[in-house]
Design an enzyme around this catalytic site. Structure first.
Site, PDB file in Angstrom:
ATOM      1  N   ASP A  44       0.873  -1.192   0.000  1.00  0.00           N
ATOM      2  CA  ASP A  44       0.000   0.000   0.000  1.00  0.00           C
ATOM      3  C   ASP A  44       0.898   1.227   0.000  1.00  0.00           C
ATOM      4  OD1 ASP A  44      -2.284   1.669   0.199  1.00  0.00           O
ATOM      5  OD2 ASP A  44      -2.268   1.617   2.382  1.00  0.00           O
ATOM      6  N   TYR A  49      -1.198   8.586  -2.733  1.00  0.00           N
ATOM      7  CA  TYR A  49      -1.386   8.284  -4.153  1.00  0.00           C
ATOM      8  C   TYR A  49      -2.582   9.057  -4.726  1.00  0.00           C
ATOM      9  CZ  TYR A  49       1.770   4.183  -4.171  1.00  0.00           C
ATOM     10  OH  TYR A  49       2.860   3.352  -4.123  1.00  0.00           O
ATOM     11  N   CYS A  73      -4.575  -1.482  -1.814  1.00  0.00           N
ATOM     12  CA  CYS A  73      -4.812  -0.051  -2.039  1.00  0.00           C
ATOM     13  C   CYS A  73      -5.786   0.067  -3.210  1.00  0.00           C
ATOM     14  CB  CYS A  73      -3.483   0.615  -2.377  1.00  0.00           C
ATOM     15  SG  CYS A  73      -3.628   2.325  -2.900  1.00  0.00           S
ATOM     16  N   ASN A  74      -6.918   0.709  -2.973  1.00  0.00           N
ATOM     17  CA  ASN A  74      -7.914   0.863  -4.036  1.00  0.00           C
ATOM     18  C   ASN A  74      -7.394   1.747  -5.155  1.00  0.00           C
ATOM     19  OD1 ASN A  74     -10.922  -0.046  -2.933  1.00  0.00           O
ATOM     20  ND2 ASN A  74      -9.486   0.465  -1.319  1.00  0.00           N
ATOM     21  N   CYS A 120     -11.194   2.937   0.298  1.00  0.00           N
ATOM     22  CA  CYS A 120      -9.777   3.231   0.530  1.00  0.00           C
ATOM     23  C   CYS A 120      -9.405   2.398   1.737  1.00  0.00           C
ATOM     24  CB  CYS A 120      -9.583   4.719   0.831  1.00  0.00           C
ATOM     25  SG  CYS A 120      -7.912   5.116   1.403  1.00  0.00           S
ATOM     26  N   HIS A 154      -7.329   2.750   3.950  1.00  0.00           N
ATOM     27  CA  HIS A 154      -7.072   3.497   5.186  1.00  0.00           C
ATOM     28  C   HIS A 154      -8.342   3.691   6.028  1.00  0.00           C
ATOM     29  CE1 HIS A 154      -3.203   4.667   3.399  1.00  0.00           C
ATOM     30  NE2 HIS A 154      -2.864   5.168   4.572  1.00  0.00           N
TER      31      HIS A 154
HETATM   32  N1  DGL Z   1      -4.833   3.262   0.858  1.00  0.00           N
HETATM   33  C1  DGL Z   1      -5.016   3.837  -0.428  1.00  0.00           C
HETATM   34  C2  DGL Z   1      -6.330   3.358  -1.063  1.00  0.00           C
HETATM   35  O1  DGL Z   1      -6.858   2.329  -0.702  1.00  0.00           O
HETATM   36  C3  DGL Z   1      -4.919   5.313  -0.669  1.00  0.00           C
HETATM   37  C4  DGL Z   1      -4.112   6.230   0.118  1.00  0.00           C
HETATM   38  C5  DGL Z   1      -3.385   7.253  -0.735  1.00  0.00           C
HETATM   39  O2  DGL Z   1      -3.970   8.266  -1.181  1.00  0.00           O
HETATM   40  O3  DGL Z   1      -2.202   7.011  -0.932  1.00  0.00           O
HETATM   41  O4  DGL Z   1      -6.830   3.980  -1.953  1.00  0.00           O
END
Ligand code: DGL
Length: 265
Positions: A12, A44, A76-77, A190, A192
């Site tokens: 991630d 990201y 990570c989505n 997400c 997180h």
């Molecule tokens: N954990 C990431 C997701 O599932 C995104 C976090 C990020 O913006 O890097 O999208």
């Protein structure tokens, strides 16, 4: 036959993928795992598709060479909805992605109004349009970007205070889109965001069920490695890109999850 010490690699941009790691450990407590957080690239969500695709495919290609994993999970989505195909092209092992849990949300909503919060990059992806068209026909799927929640989750895991203003803003942005309907199901798109489940429940109210993909992804990984020998390591490995002090404050959260000292990649 897989080498018993060959790890499952969970990747991630930050600590969000630990929600997938936690679910996986429930199912496979003995599996050797390397968790890789691209803290030098976090977040990201504000990057372009080209930047994310190049970065994720490049990093996972190098991690594949260095760690020889039996399987990799892009927890990570944002990275999955953009780069899953590219990563499958560069690695010859099974790759499990994490995509917004629209299918289970559509199956359980009663009001037919589903909220979805994710990063700016995730909510604009064709991949999400396709999931909506396949699984949420006849329902209303309302998408809102909640990028500040990524930093909130990173801070919470480091023992910091959670900025509830950002969480309340996500809730009011979504409510503003409902036009009279009522959201009863919220997709946490997400990895997180499940770390903020208590705060999100408080902001959205008890009548809103939170749905994320962590359990489903863990089950998928467990299916793919079923029957393979696993040598339980002394400790799992936590690696980060960039300076090691970016992981300062995570010690407790990592120790509790069975990780050793943070390493740099
Ligand atoms: N954990 C990431 C997701 O599932 C995104 C976090 C990020 O913006 O890097 O999208």
């Amino acid at each position: 036959m897989a080498d018993p010490s060959s790890p499952i690699l969970i990747f991630d941009s930050g600590v969000g993928g630990l929600t997938v790691y936690d679910a996986l450990r429930e199912l496979l407590p003995d599996a050797p795992v390397i968790y890789a957080a691209d803290l030098a690239g976090l977040p990201y969500g504000s990057k372009s598709e080209a930047e994310i695709a190049a970065r994720v495919a490049g990093l996972l290609g190098r991690m594949g060479e260095r760690f020889a994993p039996r399987l990799a999970c892009i927890a990570c989505n944002t990275a999955s909805t953009i780069a899953l195909g590219m990563v499958r092209d560069v690695l010859e092992i099974p790759i499990v992605g994490t995509v917004p849990a629209i299918k289970p949300a559509a199956a359980q909503t009663r009001t037919g109004v589903i909220g979805l919060i994710g990063t700016e990059a995730t909510i604009r992806q064709r991949y999400v349009d396709d999931l909506e068209a396949r699984f949420a026909q006849g329902k209303s799927l309302l998408r809102v970007a909640a990028p500040d929640l990524v930093a909130c989750a990173e801070a919470k895991l480091r023992g910091g205070r959670v900025d509830t203003v950002a969480i309340d803003r996500a809730a009011s942005d979504l409510r503003a889109k409902t036009k009279g309907g009522s959201i009863d199901t919220l997709v946490l798109a997400c990895t997180h965001f499940p770390l903020l489940a208590d705060e999100l429940s408080a902001a959205f109210g008890e009548g809103v069920a939170l749905v994320d993909g962590a359990q489903g992804i863990a089950r998928r990984i467990a299916d793919l490695v079923e029957g393979q020998p696993m040598a339980r390591p002394q400790a799992n490995r936590f690696v980060i890109t960039g300076p090691l002090d970016a992981a300062a404050g995570l010690k407790q959260a990592l120790e509790r999850r069975g990780f050793g000292q943070t390493e740099s990649f």
